[in-house]
Scaffold this motif. Structure first.
Motif, short mmCIF file in Angstrom:
data_model
loop_
_atom_site.label_atom_id
_atom_site.label_comp_id
_atom_site.label_asym_id
_atom_site.label_seq_id
_atom_site.Cartn_x
_atom_site.Cartn_y
_atom_site.Cartn_z
N ILE A 336 36.18 59.02 59.58
CA ILE A 336 34.83 59.39 60.02
C ILE A 336 34.90 59.94 61.44
N PRO A 337 34.29 61.09 61.73
CA PRO A 337 34.32 61.67 63.08
C PRO A 337 33.78 60.70 64.13
N GLU A 338 34.34 60.78 65.34
CA GLU A 338 33.97 59.86 66.41
C GLU A 338 32.49 59.96 66.76
N THR A 339 31.95 61.18 66.75
CA THR A 339 30.54 61.36 67.10
C THR A 339 29.63 60.65 66.11
N ILE A 340 29.97 60.71 64.83
CA ILE A 340 29.18 60.03 63.81
C ILE A 340 29.25 58.52 64.02
N THR A 341 30.45 58.04 64.32
CA THR A 341 30.62 56.60 64.57
C THR A 341 29.80 56.16 65.77
N GLU A 342 29.79 56.99 66.82
CA GLU A 342 29.01 56.65 68.02
C GLU A 342 27.52 56.60 67.73
N ILE A 343 27.05 57.53 66.91
CA ILE A 343 25.63 57.53 66.53
C ILE A 343 25.28 56.24 65.80
N MET A 344 26.15 55.82 64.88
CA MET A 344 25.87 54.63 64.09
C MET A 344 25.98 53.35 64.91
N LYS A 345 26.69 53.38 66.03
CA LYS A 345 26.80 52.19 66.88
C LYS A 345 25.47 51.85 67.55
N HIS A 346 24.56 52.83 67.62
CA HIS A 346 23.28 52.61 68.29
C HIS A 346 22.21 52.04 67.36
N ARG A 347 22.62 51.52 66.22
CA ARG A 347 21.67 50.85 65.34
C ARG A 347 21.31 49.49 65.92
N HIS A 348 20.16 48.97 65.46
CA HIS A 348 19.81 47.61 65.83
C HIS A 348 20.84 46.65 65.27
N ARG A 349 21.02 45.54 65.95
CA ARG A 349 22.06 44.60 65.56
C ARG A 349 21.91 44.14 64.11
N GLN A 418 18.33 49.69 52.96
CA GLN A 418 18.22 50.76 53.95
C GLN A 418 19.50 51.58 53.97
N VAL A 419 19.36 52.86 53.65
CA VAL A 419 20.48 53.80 53.68
C VAL A 419 20.35 54.64 54.95
N ASN A 420 21.38 54.61 55.78
CA ASN A 420 21.40 55.47 56.97
C ASN A 420 22.00 56.82 56.61
N LEU A 421 21.36 57.87 57.07
CA LEU A 421 21.78 59.23 56.75
C LEU A 421 21.93 60.01 58.05
N VAL A 422 23.14 60.49 58.31
CA VAL A 422 23.40 61.28 59.51
C VAL A 422 23.61 62.73 59.09
N LEU A 423 22.86 63.63 59.72
CA LEU A 423 22.92 65.07 59.43
C LEU A 423 23.60 65.79 60.59
N LYS A 424 24.60 66.58 60.28
CA LYS A 424 25.31 67.37 61.29
C LYS A 424 25.22 68.85 60.92
N ALA A 435 21.23 64.66 63.63
CA ALA A 435 19.99 63.92 63.41
C ALA A 435 20.32 62.72 62.54
N ARG A 436 19.62 61.60 62.76
CA ARG A 436 19.83 60.40 61.94
C ARG A 436 18.52 59.97 61.32
N PHE A 437 18.59 59.61 60.04
CA PHE A 437 17.41 59.18 59.30
C PHE A 437 17.68 57.82 58.66
N LYS A 438 16.63 57.03 58.55
CA LYS A 438 16.69 55.76 57.82
C LYS A 438 15.89 55.91 56.53
N VAL A 439 16.58 55.77 55.41
CA VAL A 439 15.95 55.89 54.10
C VAL A 439 15.79 54.48 53.52
N LEU A 454 18.65 59.52 68.83
CA LEU A 454 20.11 59.65 69.04
C LEU A 454 20.46 59.24 70.47
N PRO A 455 21.74 58.90 70.70
CA PRO A 455 22.19 58.66 72.08
C PRO A 455 21.95 59.89 72.96
N ASP A 456 21.74 59.68 74.24
CA ASP A 456 21.40 60.78 75.15
C ASP A 456 22.49 61.83 75.26
#
Length: 462
Positions: A336-349, A418-424, A435-439, A454-456
């Motif tokens: 998984i690309p690092e940027t996608i992993t970083e985006i997913m790290k910003h989810r609520h615990r 809850q399915v997380n969906l990241v769009l690149k 963009a990230r979506f919560k389905v 998303l992270p800044d």
């Protein structure tokens, strides 16, 4: 307006659409983070089967306009064009008119509050009336052109009526808003009278037989799509490579089998029952492990490679409009690309659960040549059905208890996932945008789709 739009389509499907001009190149990636508790992985969901039955795309020419696919001035000027140009412009107008009405009606049917539904229905009926009037105001006088117009007029009248009636049949119940309901019903009656009495587009036998009228309208839809919807030539990639892998796996297994047979001959002297049983066991294990070894080798070699290629052609000129490469696979965590992993790290615990990642990618290269008949862009719409996902989900069995005035009551609750969906999205050599979506979904429908921040330091999709 975002360059790529993602939204709910039906109760259990989502859709993304985007437009591209001549000479553009774009790569779109979708990462579906499926919680492991859903039970969806490569051993329960075959990617190739899901692609053919759960991923449905539509690719066509596109022209901007507010509901109106072509600006009115362009349509009015058709009298100065050739018959072929008239037909192409007419088809584009009618096709995108139908798509716009269908899209608006689907969105309307998702509204459950009467206070939102009926005003939106009133607006939709006004749009239908306005567009049909504008369309019919430009009916050609030349006899050679009128048959094409009649086909489009007949279909649009019937299709608008069907969409409005379908929307009414699924309306939220309310004692008010009877004036809006009556207005829509009168519009449907007027269109039916226009087709069957004024223009006599369909014979009495046809419009009284649901099968006949349905099949006729499907034929008219295909005629309207001529020259607008692009012809697709899909090719499976890696067929020859897969045969080589099969041969290599068979050869590898046969080396081991041959060694075991030679050893068995050395242990058992002559043709004995023990030798026959040993050979039977060896050949049985060969059949078992041959498939496993082949599948393991093929999955390793195929990882990261495109699965399909697609050529899009103009149905009128047969010229190539665009080429596409398509990927669909479950990804390993380390891939998984690092940027996608970083985006997913910003989810609520509480949302950081173990997930399987299903990755879809489409790379599109549009030909640098100008499109025919003055078209400026092509549009791609791709629907992802979540029905194969929902089959694995559990039905809600839990109950919530409450007490009021000494009386205990309970209420059944549904199980939600809850399915997380990241769009690149990456255009040519430009910087990628995300963009990230919560389905949120249950076994029967998508409850809601929300976009997350998303992270800044990551570029958001514009």
């Amino acid at each position: 307006m975002s360059k790529v739009n993602l939204k709910q389509e039906e109760s259990l499907s989502i859709k993304f659409n985007h437009q591209m001009s001549a000479g553009e190149q774009r790569t779109i990636d979708l990462f579906f983070y499926l919680p492991k508790e859903m039970g969806i992985a490569s051993n329960t969901l075959n990617e190739e089967e899901y692609y053919h039955f759960g991923v449905v795309g539509r690719r066509s020419y596109y022209s901007h306009g507010l509901h109106l696919p072509l600006v009115q001035s362009r349509f009015v000027s058709l009298k100065n064009r050739s018959l072929e140009e008239f037909r192409l412009y007419l088809n584009l107008f009618a096709y995108q008119f139908a798509v716009a009405i269908e899209t608006d009606a689907k969105e309307l049917r998702q509204l459950t509050a009467p206070e939102e539904f009926y005003p939106a229905l009133n607006d939709l009926s006004d749009v239908v009336i306005q567009l049909l009037k504008k369309f019919r105001r430009n009916e050609p006088k030349e006899e050679k052109w009128r048959s094409y117009f009649a086909h489009a007029d007949n279909y649009l009248s019937w299709f608008c009526e069907q969409q409005l009636l379908k929307t009414l049949s699924q309306r939220p119940r309310s004692s008010g808003f009877s004036d809006i309901k009556d207005k829509v019903i009168q519009l449907c009656r007027a269109e039916h009278h226009y087709r069957e009495e004024e223009r006599k587009y369909n014979s009495s036998r046809t419009h009284h037989d649901a099968n006949r009228i349905s099949n006729k309208m499907l034929l008219l839809r295909r005629l309207i799509q001529q020259g607008v919807v692009l012809k697709e030539e899909l090719k499976v990639l890696g067929v020859g490579l897969k045969k080589m892998v099969t041969g290599f796996a068979t050869g590898l297994v046969m080396i081991v089998v041959s060694a075991l047979i030679i050893k068995a001959h050395g242990v058992f002297n002559g043709l004995t029952i023990s030798l026959i049983i040993s050979l039977s066991v060896i050949y049985a294990f060969r059949e078992i492990f041959k498939e496993d070894i082949r599948n393991a080798l093929w999955r390793k070699i195929q990882r990261g490679r495109p699965r399909w290629s697609r050529i899009l052609r103009d149905t009128s000129t047969q010229t190539i409009v665009a080429r596409q490469l398509v990927w669909l696979e479950f990804m390993r965590k380390q891939d998984i690309p690092e940027t996608i992993t970083e985006i997913m790290k910003h989810r609520h615990r509480q949302n950081k659960v173990e997930s399987e990642v299903l990755h879809y990618r489409v790379n599109t290269r549009v030909t640098p040549k100008d499109f025919s008949a003055g078209y400026s862009e092509i549009q791609e719409q791709v629907n992802f059905s979540l029905v194969p996902f929902a089959r694995h989900l559990e039905r809600g069995k839990a109950k919530i208890y409450s007490e009021t005035d000494g009386k205990v009551s309970n209420e059944s609750v549904e199980r939600r996932y809850q399915v997380n969906l990241v769009l690149k999205v990456k255009d040519g050599k430009h910087q990628a945008e995300y963009a990230r979506f919560k389905v949120t979904m249950n076994r029967s429908s998508i409850v809601e789709i929300t976009e997350s921040k998303l992270p800044d330091n990551i570029a958001a999709l514009t």
